[in-house]
Write a protein that holds these residues in place. Structure first.
Motif, PDB file in Angstrom:
ATOM      1  N   ALA A  26       0.859  -1.185   0.000  1.00 57.94           N
ATOM      2  CA  ALA A  26       0.000   0.000   0.000  1.00 57.94           C
ATOM      3  C   ALA A  26       0.892   1.231   0.000  1.00 57.94           C
ATOM      4  N   SER A  27       0.591   2.178  -0.905  1.00 58.23           N
ATOM      5  CA  SER A  27       1.432   3.363  -1.017  1.00 58.23           C
ATOM      6  C   SER A  27       0.709   4.629  -0.585  1.00 58.23           C
ATOM      7  N   ASP A  28      -0.549   4.741  -0.928  1.00 62.15           N
ATOM      8  CA  ASP A  28      -1.327   5.901  -0.505  1.00 62.15           C
ATOM      9  C   ASP A  28      -2.801   5.583  -0.609  1.00 62.15           C
ATOM     10  N   ARG A  29      -3.597   6.454   0.000  1.00 59.41           N
ATOM     11  CA  ARG A  29      -5.044   6.243  -0.012  1.00 59.41           C
ATOM     12  C   ARG A  29      -5.729   7.591   0.061  1.00 59.41           C
ATOM     13  N   GLY A  30      -6.998   7.593  -0.297  1.00 59.46           N
ATOM     14  CA  GLY A  30      -7.778   8.818  -0.228  1.00 59.46           C
ATOM     15  C   GLY A  30      -9.233   8.515  -0.512  1.00 59.46           C
TER      16      GLY A  30
END
Length: 143
Positions: free
Chosen positions: A29-33
């Protein structure tokens, strides 16, 4: 102009359940939004150390009015869309409409990442393919 594949979207109502499978494939997982306009939560997964390469995006409902709810009800979880990075979102949206794609969005919306603008189109026949066009603010043609 289409610059390349940004990500492949997978619809799921259980992103935590999908995570071990993506980890087993060597992704992290690298980023989320949250893409508020669509009512979806998004997690982006990459190969570690390779954030510039295409990502796998887990798309899940962020509320009852989520745009992914219908997809999860029928046909169910799975491949949701293919996203392409573009250098001029409005021009590419108009070009693809003229070539037979059906616009889902009247105008581009904010995406799940900072500085991300998106617009969806649909090629119902023969592919049944939902396409997302993505432009980032740091691209020179971004508006």
């Amino acid at each position: 102009m289409i610059l390349g594949i940004d990500h492949i979207g997978l619809a799921t109502d259980d992103p935590d359940g999908v995570a071990p499978f993506l980890s087993a494939l060597g992704l992290a997982a690298s980023d989320r939004g949250v893409a508020e306009a669509y009512g979806v939560a998004c997690e982006f997964w990459h190969r570690p150390g390779e954030p510039a390469h295409p990502a796998v995006e887990l798309v899940s409902p962020a509320g009852d009015d989520s745009s992914v709810a219908g997809r999860l009800a029928d046909p169910g979880p799975g491949l949701y869309h293919l996203a392409f990075t573009v250098d001029d979102l409005e021009a590419d949206l108009a070009k693809l409409r003229a070539q037979g794609f059906t616009a889902v969005d009247r105008e581009p919306c904010a995406g799940a990442r900072p500085g991300m603008r998106v617009a969806f189109l649909y090629a119902r026949r023969p592919a049944g393919l939902l396409v997302e066009l993505v432009q980032y603010d740091d691209h020179p043609a971004a508006g």
